[in-house]
Design a protein around this motif. Structure first.
Motif, PDB file in Angstrom:
ATOM      1  N   GLU A 192       1.078  -1.235   0.215  1.00  0.00           N
ATOM      2  CA  GLU A 192      -0.203   0.079   0.096  1.00  0.00           C
ATOM      3  C   GLU A 192       0.824   1.596   0.371  1.00  0.00           C
ATOM      4  O   GLU A 192       1.625   1.433   0.331  1.00  0.00           O
ATOM      5  N   ASP A 236      -0.176   4.742   1.030  1.00  0.00           N
ATOM      6  CA  ASP A 236      -1.769   5.614   1.119  1.00  0.00           C
ATOM      7  C   ASP A 236      -1.969   6.965   0.910  1.00  0.00           C
ATOM      8  O   ASP A 236      -0.871   7.776   1.068  1.00  0.00           O
ATOM      9  N   LYS A 280      -8.358   4.495  -1.018  1.00  0.00           N
ATOM     10  CA  LYS A 280      -7.525   3.390  -2.231  1.00  0.00           C
ATOM     11  C   LYS A 280      -6.702   2.224  -1.718  1.00  0.00           C
ATOM     12  O   LYS A 280      -5.657   2.348  -1.163  1.00  0.00           O
ATOM     13  N   ASN A 281      -7.963   0.798  -2.027  1.00  0.00           N
ATOM     14  CA  ASN A 281      -6.626  -0.776  -1.527  1.00  0.00           C
ATOM     15  C   ASN A 281      -6.134  -0.518  -2.640  1.00  0.00           C
ATOM     16  O   ASN A 281      -7.091  -1.086  -3.699  1.00  0.00           O
ATOM     17  N   ARG A 282      -4.476  -1.027  -3.079  1.00  0.00           N
ATOM     18  CA  ARG A 282      -3.713  -1.321  -4.006  1.00  0.00           C
ATOM     19  C   ARG A 282      -4.586  -3.255  -2.982  1.00  0.00           C
ATOM     20  O   ARG A 282      -4.205  -4.201  -4.425  1.00  0.00           O
ATOM     21  N   ASP A 283      -4.301  -3.815  -2.967  1.00  0.00           N
ATOM     22  CA  ASP A 283      -4.186  -5.131  -1.292  1.00  0.00           C
ATOM     23  C   ASP A 283      -5.618  -5.179  -2.083  1.00  0.00           C
ATOM     24  O   ASP A 283      -6.557  -6.641  -0.992  1.00  0.00           O
TER      25      ASP A 283
END
Length: 394
Positions: free
Chosen positions: A53, A55, A78-81
């Protein structure tokens, strides 16, 4: 009223903080929020999630350009994972987590519980705090958090840092920057000597090698506070109660104290309560002139600020997800097994210090808006200046 709620799951699409009651006509600095989010991802002993992440915040509503409209402000991280649809359930509940209690309460999978109970949710709280602290800073109120203990390893505050805290209380902005620089140069986000930092890092390394985890202690100080934030008139309006709720609601925080806190139970009253003195020179400069030689109360009396620095401490328990798993039971067969393991940190006290600092900032900003509030930032400033002329700003 200035309030916020969060939404989102650990491995969902992202996290949302919805802030309501923020005054119109306030120019937001996005970088301030980004800085707090980056700090939350730092610290020694963090796990692999932080490498995934990066952030940042996107402000979806409540602004035109970066000027607030007075309507609800939606902050999106937003969550990348994002992989929630592919994740299965846990086989066994993890001691110290909400897996078992939550799944029984909601008649759901443990995955459904852990995704929301996860400390990943605190990214949204830090985003809200990053917004609130801007309001405070423009009124001369500064909030500063740091780590004082990792497990058994103490991180004592250096005398130079204490001197800067005294200057920070006097409104010296350079002192605040000096403290931030000192904290930034310490991987544990403490204000200690390099020797103490090294001992604590070795303590974390040892715990990691043993498949264990560590907690610690966090301190937050806030300066520039006026008389009378909070009130004595109702139990649920006292500022110390609101602060305690905000901090205790942070994942893994198990204790909160203000000022002397627990130690006050062991001392006579003559060594607990702060004498009240009068400074005629201060009174001549449009302040009321009341001063205290000590601050055992931590800046709060009868649920109200007294112009002394707020001093709050929080105890964080060790993270409950251990590689050296504790005993549990299989959710379906009820056979004895080891607890499930999800990727986690060895020690996240540094990250927790950022979260605690920001939830304190939001609680203080809410108290400021309750006392000085208006629909617009211009109104807030007018009310603040009026109280400054009356002397109640300290």
């Amino acid at each position: 009223m200035l309030t916020y709620h969060t939404a989102g799951e650990s491995h969902g699409k992202g996290l949302l903080a919805l802030v309501e009651g923020f005054p119109a006509g306030f120019d937001i600095c996005e970088e301030t929020i980004h800085t707090e989010l980056r700090r939350r991802q730092g610290g020694y002993g963090r796990g692999g999630r932080q490498a995934i992440e990066t952030d940042t915040v996107e402000i979806l509503t409540g602004v035109q350009g970066l000027r607030t409209l007075g309507s609800p402000i939606a902050l999106w991280v937003k969550n990348r994972d994002f992989r929630l649809p592919q994740l299965g359930d846990l086989e066994s509940p993890r001691p110290g987590h909400g897996d078992l209690s939550g799944s029984l309460k909601y008649r759901s999978t443990m995955r459904a519980i852990l995704e929301r109970a996860s400390a990943r949710e605190t990214a949204a709280r830090v985003a809200a705090g990053g917004l609130a602290r801007q309001l405070l800073s423009r009124l001369g109120i500064e909030v500063f958090g740091f780590v004082t203990r990792i497990g058994s390893a103490k991180l004592p505050i250096l005398p130079q840092a204490e001197a800067w805290f005294a200057e920070m209380d006097g409104g010296n902005s350079a002192a605040v920057e000096n403290l931030r620089k000192m904290r930034q140069e310490n991987e544990l986000m403490g204000l200690c000597s390099p020797e103490a930092e090294e001992v604590a890092k070795k303590t974390i390394d040892r715990a990691g090698e043993e498949g264990d985890t560590l907690g610690g202690m966090i301190e937050v100080r806030a300066t520039g506070l006026p008389f009378g934030l909070g009130t004595h008139v109702q139990w649920d309006a006292k500022l110390d109660g609101k602060l305690a709720q905000a901090v205790m609601a942070v994942q893994a925080i198990k204790g909160v104290e203000i000022g002397l806190g627990m130690a006050s139970a062991t001392l006579p009253g003559s060594r607990v309560h702060d004498p009240i003195l009068y400074d005629a020179e201060k009174a001549a400069t449009r302040t009321l002139g009341y001063v205290r030689p000590t601050n055992h109360a931590g800046g709060l009396e009868a649920g109200m600020t007294n112009t002394q620095p707020l001093v709050l401490r929080a105890a964080m328990k060790p993270i409950a997800t251990l590689k050296k798993a504790l005993a549990s039971v299989h959710r379906q067969t009820h056979e004895p097994v080891s607890a499930s393991w999800e990727r986690s940190d060895v020690c996240a006290v540094s990250a927790a210090s950022v979260v605690v600092e920001n939830v304190v900032a939001f609680a203080l900003a809410a108290a400021v808006m309750e006392k000085f509030g208006g629909d617009s930032w211009e109104e807030v400033q007018t009310h603040w200046e009026m109280c400054q002329k009356m002397g109640i700003l300290g």
